[in-house]
Motif scaffolding. Structure first.
Motif, short mmCIF file in Angstrom:
data_model
loop_
_atom_site.label_atom_id
_atom_site.label_comp_id
_atom_site.label_asym_id
_atom_site.label_seq_id
_atom_site.Cartn_x
_atom_site.Cartn_y
_atom_site.Cartn_z
N GLY A 387 1.13 -0.96 0.12
CA GLY A 387 -0.29 0.19 -0.43
C GLY A 387 0.77 1.31 -0.04
O GLY A 387 0.77 2.23 -0.79
N ALA A 388 2.12 1.41 0.23
CA ALA A 388 2.46 2.49 0.97
C ALA A 388 3.43 2.48 -0.29
O ALA A 388 3.45 3.59 -0.72
N GLU A 389 3.83 0.67 -1.04
CA GLU A 389 4.32 1.50 -2.69
C GLU A 389 3.93 2.42 -3.20
O GLU A 389 4.09 2.92 -4.40
N ILE A 390 2.49 2.13 -3.45
CA ILE A 390 1.46 2.39 -3.95
C ILE A 390 1.07 4.02 -4.32
O ILE A 390 1.22 4.37 -5.13
N ALA A 391 1.03 4.15 -2.86
CA ALA A 391 1.32 5.98 -2.58
C ALA A 391 1.93 6.24 -3.15
O ALA A 391 2.04 7.40 -3.56
N HIS A 392 3.53 5.74 -3.04
CA HIS A 392 4.42 6.51 -3.19
C HIS A 392 4.78 6.99 -4.39
O HIS A 392 4.55 7.85 -5.09
N THR A 393 4.36 5.77 -5.21
CA THR A 393 4.08 6.00 -6.64
C THR A 393 2.59 7.03 -7.14
O THR A 393 3.49 7.83 -8.21
N CYS A 394 2.44 6.98 -6.97
CA CYS A 394 1.04 7.70 -6.91
C CYS A 394 1.17 9.47 -6.85
O CYS A 394 1.08 10.20 -7.61
N LYS A 449 3.50 11.68 6.27
CA LYS A 449 3.99 12.16 4.66
C LYS A 449 3.11 12.28 4.46
O LYS A 449 2.42 13.72 2.76
N TYR A 450 1.92 11.35 4.95
CA TYR A 450 0.51 11.21 3.66
C TYR A 450 -0.20 13.13 4.25
O TYR A 450 -0.99 13.20 3.36
N ARG A 451 -0.46 13.57 5.27
CA ARG A 451 -1.05 14.28 5.79
C ARG A 451 -0.03 16.04 4.77
O ARG A 451 -1.11 16.85 4.00
N GLN A 452 1.22 15.90 5.10
CA GLN A 452 2.18 16.43 3.59
C GLN A 452 1.75 16.23 2.34
O GLN A 452 1.16 17.40 1.87
N TRP A 453 1.44 15.50 1.85
CA TRP A 453 0.75 14.91 0.72
C TRP A 453 -0.45 15.13 0.21
O TRP A 453 -1.04 16.24 -1.46
N GLY A 454 -1.01 14.58 1.34
CA GLY A 454 -2.69 15.29 0.78
C GLY A 454 -3.28 16.78 0.94
O GLY A 454 -3.93 17.14 -0.21
N TRP A 455 -1.84 17.99 1.98
CA TRP A 455 -2.26 18.91 1.59
C TRP A 455 -1.43 19.78 0.39
O TRP A 455 -2.02 20.47 -0.48
N GLU A 456 -0.41 18.95 -0.36
CA GLU A 456 0.04 19.12 -1.60
C GLU A 456 -1.11 19.49 -2.72
O GLU A 456 -1.34 20.25 -3.04
#
Ligand code: DMJ
Length: 541
Positions: A387-394, A449-456
Motif C-alpha cells: 500500500g505504501a509503495e503504491i501511495a508513493h508511486t501515485c 508524510k501522508y498529511r503533507q502529500w494530502g496538503w500539497e
C-alpha cells in the motif's frame, strides 16, 4: 344458458352506460375534459405516492459511533481542516446557486451539467452525493436544504435510462449513508424506491445485470463499446455492499439474493491465470475479451470483495477468500517495479502486460492497507508495505507534473516513469483515488508524510481547479496555463473533499472498525449478523 343471457345483458348495459358517459363528455369543452383527465391522473399519482412512502418495518440500527467528532487539537491541522471545509462550501454554494437540481455544475458557464450515466433527467446527483460530507463537516443548514430537495423533488418514475452501477454507488450509497448518519427516514425510503427501479436490470438469462436500465420501462441493455455485448466486472461487481444493506433495512431478501447469485456464478467460472477478465456476457455467461484491470472496468469489484468481508463483521469469509485469491493473482501477473524502483500495477491485455497505470488504480494502495489485517499467511506487513509503495508511486505521478496534480494515466516504459505520454491522458478531473490512498495509509501508519502529500494536493486543487463559481477539472496537468473542462464532478464533493477532511481529522471520526466506505466514499456501518441470515429467513430481524 341463463348465465350466458345474464352476461349478455350486463355487457349491453355496460356498453349503453359507456355510450351515455361518452355523450356527456362530448358536451363538455376541451378544457373541461383536459381538467378531468388531469384530476384523474393526480389521483393515481397520489395513490402511488401513498403506496411508495409506506413506512418500512423498523430494524435495530447498528452501532453508529463517531459521526460528528474528529476535531484535531493541533491548531495547524485544524486550520487545514477548516480550509477544506471552506472548499466544500464553495463547491456546494455555487452548485446551489447555478446548478440546483441538475446532476452536476458547469462552474464556468454557471449552469447545470449532466452525462449519460445519469440518464436524461435532473436527479440532483450532486445533492445526493454530497449529503454525508456536509453532515460530517457540520454543514447542517446545507444538509437540510439537500434533504428538503430530495423529499420534494427526487422522483424515480422517470423515462430515463441510467447506469445501474453509478446510480447504485452514488444515489443508493449516498442515501443510505445519509440515513445512517442522520436517522431521517426519507433517505431510507428513497433508497428503497430507487433500488426497486434497478431490479429489472437483473432480468437477463444469467442474472448478471445489464449496465443500463430505463427507470420507467425496466428495459435494460449494455454499453455499445463493451466487448461483445458484455457487462462490466467493476459495474455488476460493485453492488454488494448497498444491496446487503437494503435487505437488512427492508427485511426483503431480494437484494441480497441478486448479489449472492452474481458471486456464486463468478465463483464457478474458470479464470485465465487466476485473473478476472473485465467483461462478462450476461446472455451466455462467458467472459468477453481477456483484459484485466485494477483500474477502470475492474477496480471496485476487488474493493467490494474485501469490504463485503469487513462489512459483515468479518463473517463473510467466502468474500475474503475470493479477495485473497484475486489479489495473489494480481500481484503475480500485474504488479511490477519500474527501473527507477517505483512499484506499479499494470493492465493485462490478452496475455500481455501493459506498463501503464491509471489514476483510478491508485485507490488500490488504500485497499491493500485496509486488507492487510486478516490476510492469508499473516502477510499484513507485506500488504501494508505494498500500500505504501503504491501511495508513493501515485504521489510521484502528481509530483512530476507542473500543476502537482495527477494525470489520468501514466506509463512506465521506454525511460518514462509515472508520467503521462498521450495528450488525452494528461487531464485531472478532480478524482479522489490518490487522496483516498493517502487517507487509508494515514489511518494505518500515522506517517506525517501522508498529511503533507494530502496538503500539497489540497493547495494544487485550490490554486488550479478553483474558479469563481466552483471547481473545475483541468485538461493538461503538465501545462502552466491549463484550460478547464468546466465540470464540477459530483464525486469531488462525495469523495475528494471528504477524504481530505478525514485526513485532517482525528481517527474517532468514522472509525474504520465501525464503518466501511462504499466506492463513492459513502460510509455504511458494519452489520453484526452473526446468528442471522439475509437470504429469506425472516427470523434474522
Ligand atoms: C467514483 O465515482 C468512484 O470512486 C468509482 O469507483 C470510480 N470513479 C469515480 C471517481 O474517480
Amino acid at each position: 344458458r341463463e348465465e350466458e343471457e345474464r352476461l349478455r345483458n350486463k355487457i349491453r348495459a355496460d356498453h349503453e352506460k359507456a355510450l351515455e358517459e361518452a355523450k356527456e363528455k362530448l358536451k363538455k369543452s376541451r378544457d373541461e375534459i383536459q381538467a378531468e383527465i388531469q384530476t384523474e391522473k393526480n389521483k393515481v399519482v397520489q395513490e402511488l405516492k401513498k403506496k411508495d412512502s409506506k413506512p418500512l418495518p423498523p430494524v435495530p440500527l447498528p452501532n453508529l459511533i463517531g459521526i460528528n467528532s474528529g476535531e484535531p487539537s493541533d491548531p495547524d491541522i485544524r486550520e487545514k481542516r477548516n480550509k477544506i471545509k471552506e472548499m466544500m462550501k464553495h463547491a456546494w454554494d455555487n452548485y446551489r446557486q447555478y446548478g440546483w437540481g441538475h446532476n452536476e455544475l458547469k462552474p464556468i458557464a454557471r449552469k447545470g451539467h449532466s452525462t449519460n450515466i445519469f440518464g436524461n433527467s435532473q436527479m440532483g446527483a450532486t445533492i445526493v452525493d454530497a449529503l454525508d460530507t456536509l453532515y460530517i463537516m457540520g454543514l447542517h443548514d446545507e444538509f437540510r436544504e439537500g434533504q428538503e430537495w430530495i423529499d420534494k423533488n427526487l422522483d424515480f418514475s422517470v423515462n430515463s435510462e441510467v447506469s445501474v452501477f453509478e446510480v447504485n454507488i452514488r444515489f443508493i450509497g449516498g442515501l443510505l449513508a445519509a440515513y445512517y448518519l442522520s436517522g431521517q427516514e426519507v433517505f431510507k425510503i428513497k433508497a428503497v424506491q430507487l433500488a426497486g427501479k434497478l431490479l429489472p436490470a437483473f432480468n437477463t438469462p444469467t442474472g448478471i445485470p445489464w449496465a443500463m436500465v430505463n427507470l420507467k420501462s425496466g428495459v435494460g441493455r449494455n454499453w455499445g463499446w463493451a466487448s461483445a455485448g458484455s457487462s462490466i466486472l467493476a459495474e455488476f461487481g460493485t453492488l454488494h455492499m448497498e444491496f446487503v444493506h437494503l435487505s437488512y433495512l427492508t427485511g426483503d431478501p431480494v437484494y441480497y439474493n441478486k448479489v449472492m447469485h452474481i458471486r456464486k456464478l463468478l465463483q464457478k467460472m474458470d479464470r485465465p491465470n487466476g485473473l478476472y477478465p473485465n467483461y462478462l456476457n450476461p446472455r451466455t455467461g462467458r467472459w468477453g475479451q481477456h483484459h484485466t484491470s485494477v483500474g477502470g472496468l475492474g477496480d471496485s469489484f476487488y474493493e467490494y470483495l474485501l469490504k463485503a468481508w469487513l462489512m459483515s463483521d468479518k463473517m463473510d469469509t467466502e468474500a475474503r477468500k475470493m479477495y485473497d485469491d484475486a489479489i495473489e493473482a494480481i500481484e503475480k501477473h500485474l504488479i511490477r517495479k519500474s527501473n527507477g524502483g517505483l512499484t506499479f500495477i499494470g493492465e493485462w491485455k490478452n496475455g500481455h502486460l501493459e506498463r501503464k497505470m491509471g489514476h483510478l488504480t491508485c485507490f488500490a494502495g488504500g485497499m491493500f492497507a485496509l486488507g492487510a489485517d486478516g490476510s492469508r499467511d499473516d502477510k499484513a506487513g507485506h500488504y501494508l508495505q505494498l500500500g505504501a509503495e503504491i501511495a508513493h508511486t501515485c504521489h510521484e505521478s502528481y509530483d512530476r507534473t507542473t500543476l502537482k496534480l495527477g494525470p489520468e494515466a501514466f506509463k512506465f516504459d521506454g525511460g518514462v516513469e509515472a508520467v503521462a505520454v498521450r495528450q488525452n491522458e494528461k487531464y485531472y478531473i478532480l478524482r479522489p483515488e490518490v487522496i483516498e490512498t493517502y487517507w487509508y495509509m494515514w489511518r494505518f501508519t500515522h506517517d506525517p508524510k501522508y498529511r503533507q502529500w494530502g496538503w500539497e494536493a489540497t493547495q494544487a486543487i485550490d490554486k488550479y481547479c478553483r474558479v469563481s463559481s466552483g471547481f473545475s477539472g483541468v485538461k493538461d496537468v503538465y501545462s502552466s496555463s491549463p484550460t478547464y473542462d468546466d465540470v464540477q464532478q459530483s464525486f469531488f464533493l462525495a469523495e475528494t473533499l471528504k477524504y481530505l477532511y478525514l485526513l485532517f481529522s482525528n481517527d474517532d471520526l468514522l472509525p474504520l472498525d465501525n464503518w466501511v466506505f462504499n466506492t463513492e466514499a459513502h460510509p455504511l456501518p458494519v452489520l453484526h449478523l452473526a446468528n442471522t441470515t439475509l437470504s429469506g429467513n425472516p427470523a434474522y430481524r
